[in-house]
Write an enzyme that holds these catalytic residues in place. Structure first.
Site, short mmCIF file in Angstrom:
data_model
loop_
_atom_site.label_atom_id
_atom_site.label_comp_id
_atom_site.label_asym_id
_atom_site.label_seq_id
_atom_site.Cartn_x
_atom_site.Cartn_y
_atom_site.Cartn_z
N TYR A 176 0.84 -1.20 0.00
CA TYR A 176 0.00 0.00 0.00
C TYR A 176 0.88 1.25 0.00
CZ TYR A 176 1.02 0.66 5.01
OH TYR A 176 1.64 0.87 6.22
N CYS A 177 0.29 2.37 -0.44
CA CYS A 177 0.97 3.66 -0.41
C CYS A 177 -0.09 4.75 -0.23
CB CYS A 177 1.81 3.87 -1.67
SG CYS A 177 0.87 3.76 -3.21
N THR A 178 0.28 6.00 -0.42
CA THR A 178 -0.63 7.11 -0.12
C THR A 178 -1.89 7.10 -0.98
OG1 THR A 178 1.28 8.45 0.52
CG2 THR A 178 -0.79 9.61 0.14
N CYS A 183 2.29 1.91 -5.73
CA CYS A 183 2.02 0.47 -5.69
C CYS A 183 1.71 -0.11 -7.07
CB CYS A 183 0.85 0.19 -4.75
SG CYS A 183 1.26 0.49 -3.04
N ILE A 205 -4.03 4.62 0.89
CA ILE A 205 -4.51 4.98 2.23
C ILE A 205 -5.62 6.02 2.14
CG2 ILE A 205 -3.81 5.83 4.50
CD1 ILE A 205 -0.85 5.22 3.50
#
Length: 318
Positions: A176-178, A183, A205
């Site tokens: 996962y990433c912002t 990703c 996220i």
């Protein structure tokens, strides 16, 4: 709140990134928008702020373009602009992974997981959750049980994975990433590296935090953002502080850049300790002749020397 911050990306073909950037910058400035947008032959990656009216006009403008008609915008309300200027820059990549053999997420990427599916992955002991962000982002907030790669740049993540491959052997890998853009490419790289079961949190996220069913479960701390806000709340149900002050380890969510312009390291620090330690991360940086904190606060040489003694208790210099 009359302002909005938009976060978005799309992997697609832009034939002439230089011309696109020039035209797009003119449009954004005409609509009083501020932010950072990267464009390349592989697509667009942007975050910008403006009034609700201006950002709505921007989204309508983009959706009217056949290339961007299905682009998803993640929207946060804000009290004002989140950026000081407007930049649209052509780049080789819209997110820098610097691979010798580049990955095209339109053809190779991990399985997309909805927030609900991602929550199930968090609860699965046989699934490894990898945070694809930088260490300073992780330290401010992350999903419970996620692995923290020891990196300060996204391009260093593949090497870190290779060095720690034993941690993920025979496991399902979820990353996962912002907002999802890192990703897309990173999960594709994992597949190319031979990882067979790879998935990613679709929308990142930012999407998970707004999902009405998951209610941000298993997220601790704040989400780091690359604008003037520095961080935003994600878990609206159970708020926790996991960040720790660089100097005393107390709970802290306040990021500053080290006052030494040659260092610029991001550290979590209270206002009290920023004052005490001259806005620096170390004794060497605090005594640096170009210390920005000293200059900005007009600190005298005598006071400067006096505050340097605060480092004695930290054993940070001989």
């Amino acid at each position: 709140m009359n302002y909005q911050v938009l976060l978005y990306y799309k992997y697609m073909t832009i034939d002439d990134p230089e011309q696109f950037a020039q035209d797009h910058l003119a449009f954004c400035k005409a609509h009083h928008l501020k932010g950072r947008i990267l464009v390349s032959t592989e697509g667009i990656n942007g975050t910008l702020s403006g009034t609700k009216e201006e950002t709505e006009q921007y989204m309508a403008h983009m959706h009217a373009d056949e290339r961007f008609k299905d682009m998803v915008f993640k929207i946060d309300e804000a009290e004002g602009h989140a950026f000081k200027k407007m930049h649209v820059r052509p780049r080789k990549e819209i997110v820098a992974l610097d691979l010798e053999d580049d990955v095209d997420p339109r053809h190779t990427t991990g399985q997309y997981l909805s927030p609900v599916e991602f929550r199930k992955a968090l609860e699965d002991d046989d699934t490894v959750i990898i945070d694809a962000r930088n260490d300073y982002e992780f330290d401010l907030g992350h999903f419970r049980g996620a692995i923290r790669p020891n990196i300060t740049r996204f391009r260093d993540l593949p090497d870190w994975i290779k060095e720690n491959k034993a941690l993920f052997a025979d496991k399902k890998v979820v990353t996962y990433c912002t907002g999802g853009i890192r990703c897309e490419k990173f999960s594709g790289w994992l597949l190319k590296e031979g990882f067979e079961d790879v998935a990613q949190l679709h929308g990142g996220i930012a999407t998970y935090g707004k999902d009405p069913e998951t209610k941000s479960e298993y997220w601790d701390g704040k989400m780091y953002v690359f604008d003037d806000r520095i961080s935003v709340d994600i878990n609206q149900v159970e708020k926790t502080i996991i960040g720790k002050d660089w100097f005393d380890g107390k709970p802290c969510e306040r990021y500053i850049n080290c006052a030494n312009p040659e260092c610029n390291k991001q550290i979590l620090v209270s206002e009290e300790n920023e004052t005490k330690y001259l806005g620096a991360c170390s004794y060497e940086c605090a005594k640096h002749e170009r210390n920005r904190y000293v200059q900005a606060n007009n600190i005298s040489d005598n006071e400067w020397q006096q505050r340097l003694t605060n480092f004695d208790d930290l054993h940070q210099h001989a």
